[in-house]
Write a protein that holds these residues in place. Sequence first.
Motif, PDB file in Angstrom:
ATOM      1  N   THR A 283      24.372  52.732 -21.877  1.00 14.89           N
ATOM      2  CA  THR A 283      23.107  52.726 -22.598  1.00 14.89           C
ATOM      3  C   THR A 283      22.625  54.155 -22.822  1.00 14.89           C
ATOM      4  N   GLU A 284      21.786  54.336 -23.837  1.00 13.20           N
ATOM      5  CA  GLU A 284      21.235  55.663 -24.130  1.00 13.20           C
ATOM      6  C   GLU A 284      20.407  56.177 -22.957  1.00 13.20           C
TER       7      GLU A 284
ATOM      8  N   THR B 114      21.227  45.993 -17.272  1.00 12.67           N
ATOM      9  CA  THR B 114      20.986  45.800 -18.698  1.00 12.67           C
ATOM     10  C   THR B 114      20.244  44.499 -18.932  1.00 12.67           C
ATOM     11  N   ASN B 115      20.535  43.487 -18.119  1.00 12.76           N
ATOM     12  CA  ASN B 115      19.803  42.213 -18.185  1.00 12.76           C
ATOM     13  C   ASN B 115      18.304  42.460 -18.057  1.00 12.76           C
ATOM     14  N   ASP B 116      17.956  43.293 -17.078  1.00 16.39           N
ATOM     15  CA  ASP B 116      16.548  43.596 -16.806  1.00 16.39           C
ATOM     16  C   ASP B 116      15.904  44.257 -18.022  1.00 16.39           C
ATOM     17  N   THR B 117      16.544  45.301 -18.531  1.00 13.78           N
ATOM     18  CA  THR B 117      15.997  46.038 -19.672  1.00 13.78           C
ATOM     19  C   THR B 117      15.850  45.136 -20.890  1.00 13.78           C
ATOM     20  N   LEU B 118      16.898  44.380 -21.181  1.00  8.31           N
ATOM     21  CA  LEU B 118      16.910  43.542 -22.381  1.00  8.31           C
ATOM     22  C   LEU B 118      15.896  42.405 -22.286  1.00  8.31           C
ATOM     23  N   THR B 119      15.872  41.727 -21.161  1.00  8.89           N
ATOM     24  CA  THR B 119      14.966  40.591 -21.004  1.00  8.89           C
ATOM     25  C   THR B 119      13.513  41.046 -20.971  1.00  8.89           C
ATOM     26  N   THR B 120      13.254  42.158 -20.296  1.00 13.37           N
ATOM     27  CA  THR B 120      11.894  42.691 -20.250  1.00 13.37           C
ATOM     28  C   THR B 120      11.386  43.018 -21.654  1.00 13.37           C
ATOM     29  N   LYS B 121      12.257  43.559 -22.476  1.00 17.88           N
ATOM     30  CA  LYS B 121      11.873  43.931 -23.842  1.00 17.88           C
ATOM     31  C   LYS B 121      11.673  42.719 -24.741  1.00 17.88           C
ATOM     32  N   GLU B 122      12.550  41.736 -24.621  1.00 17.00           N
ATOM     33  CA  GLU B 122      12.567  40.636 -25.602  1.00 17.00           C
ATOM     34  C   GLU B 122      11.808  39.382 -25.168  1.00 17.00           C
ATOM     35  N   ALA B 123      11.733  39.129 -23.870  1.00 25.25           N
ATOM     36  CA  ALA B 123      11.125  37.870 -23.402  1.00 25.25           C
ATOM     37  C   ALA B 123       9.635  38.071 -23.131  1.00 25.25           C
TER      38      ALA B 123
ATOM     39  N   VAL C  82      21.158  60.732 -17.874  1.00 21.20           N
ATOM     40  CA  VAL C  82      21.271  61.249 -16.501  1.00 21.20           C
ATOM     41  C   VAL C  82      22.699  61.243 -15.960  1.00 21.20           C
ATOM     42  N   VAL C  83      23.607  60.464 -16.579  1.00 15.38           N
ATOM     43  CA  VAL C  83      25.012  60.480 -16.176  1.00 15.38           C
ATOM     44  C   VAL C  83      25.884  60.514 -17.427  1.00 15.38           C
ATOM     45  N   ASP C  84      27.115  60.914 -17.243  1.00 16.54           N
ATOM     46  CA  ASP C  84      28.109  60.807 -18.318  1.00 16.54           C
ATOM     47  C   ASP C  84      28.886  59.517 -18.129  1.00 16.54           C
ATOM     48  N   PHE C  85      29.315  58.927 -19.241  1.00 13.55           N
ATOM     49  CA  PHE C  85      30.125  57.719 -19.193  1.00 13.55           C
ATOM     50  C   PHE C  85      31.515  57.988 -19.770  1.00 13.55           C
ATOM     51  N   SER C  86      32.491  57.326 -19.189  1.00 12.71           N
ATOM     52  CA  SER C  86      33.827  57.328 -19.782  1.00 12.71           C
ATOM     53  C   SER C  86      33.818  56.451 -21.026  1.00 12.71           C
TER      54      SER C  86
END
Length: 267
Positions: free
Chosen positions: A106-107, A152-161, A112-116
């Motif tokens: 995620t952006e 990601t569940n937390d972020t997505l659900t908090t935003k949409e639900a 704060v970290v790099d992703f492969s």
Amino acid sequence: MTLPRSLLRTTFAAALLACSAHAAQADQLDDIRKSGKLRVAVAIGIPLFSFTDAAMEPTGSDVETARELARGLGVKLEVVPVTTAARISTLQARRADMTISVMSITEERAKVVDFSVPYAAITIITAAPRDVKIAGYADLAGKRIGLTRATTNDTLTTKEAKGAEIMRYEDDATLITSAVTGQVNIFSATPSTMDEINRRAPGKNFEIKFSQLDSPLGIALNKGEPRLKEWVDRWVSANLESGKLNQIYRKYHGRDMPNVVVKTAQN
């Protein structure tokens, strides 16, 4: 013989520069190889990805991926058990060299970290008993929904639900227990988590109500380690191309790697 003060200052400055140059040249990839050990942070208790077997040893697709990566580096694997919420903080505190633990790219996390490049994917769904009518986020208003904190569940659900009462748990194991014991009867998780809940409480008849996201997963690394990131990216790409990572995914998840992983890794 006593050296002049100016010469002492010059010598001291040169020594500092030499130490700085050595520190700049040293990096985490070298450190891992010298130590002979790769420390990987893993949140244990996520069905199919990371859990303990009958001998209480860590296993799952993420654990096996970590084991293969350590083998590629020519070092031993040390699994560092963490909670889901501590996956990034453990890495930043240098208590682990990397995190392989169902981390969606995620952006916000990439700040704060790099992703492969993606090595696997996770499907996020909302589930409830068969007789509960839910077709989308709007139907969650006024209802209680359980999920794992800092996912990601937390972020997505908090935003949409909007209007939902969100119950946050520290790990998937606690979420599973809450669903099995009836503390929540709607949850946002993965199909494998739902399967585990149904296995433990078959009479509840949980089913997928709607899919929220098919999310690529990345190996998280500390920022400022370009050589380590380059090595990991090459390793992931090579093992996707050879089919090894797909073989691991199929072994635990019973299906091939989602196409979004291969497509994203090739871009």
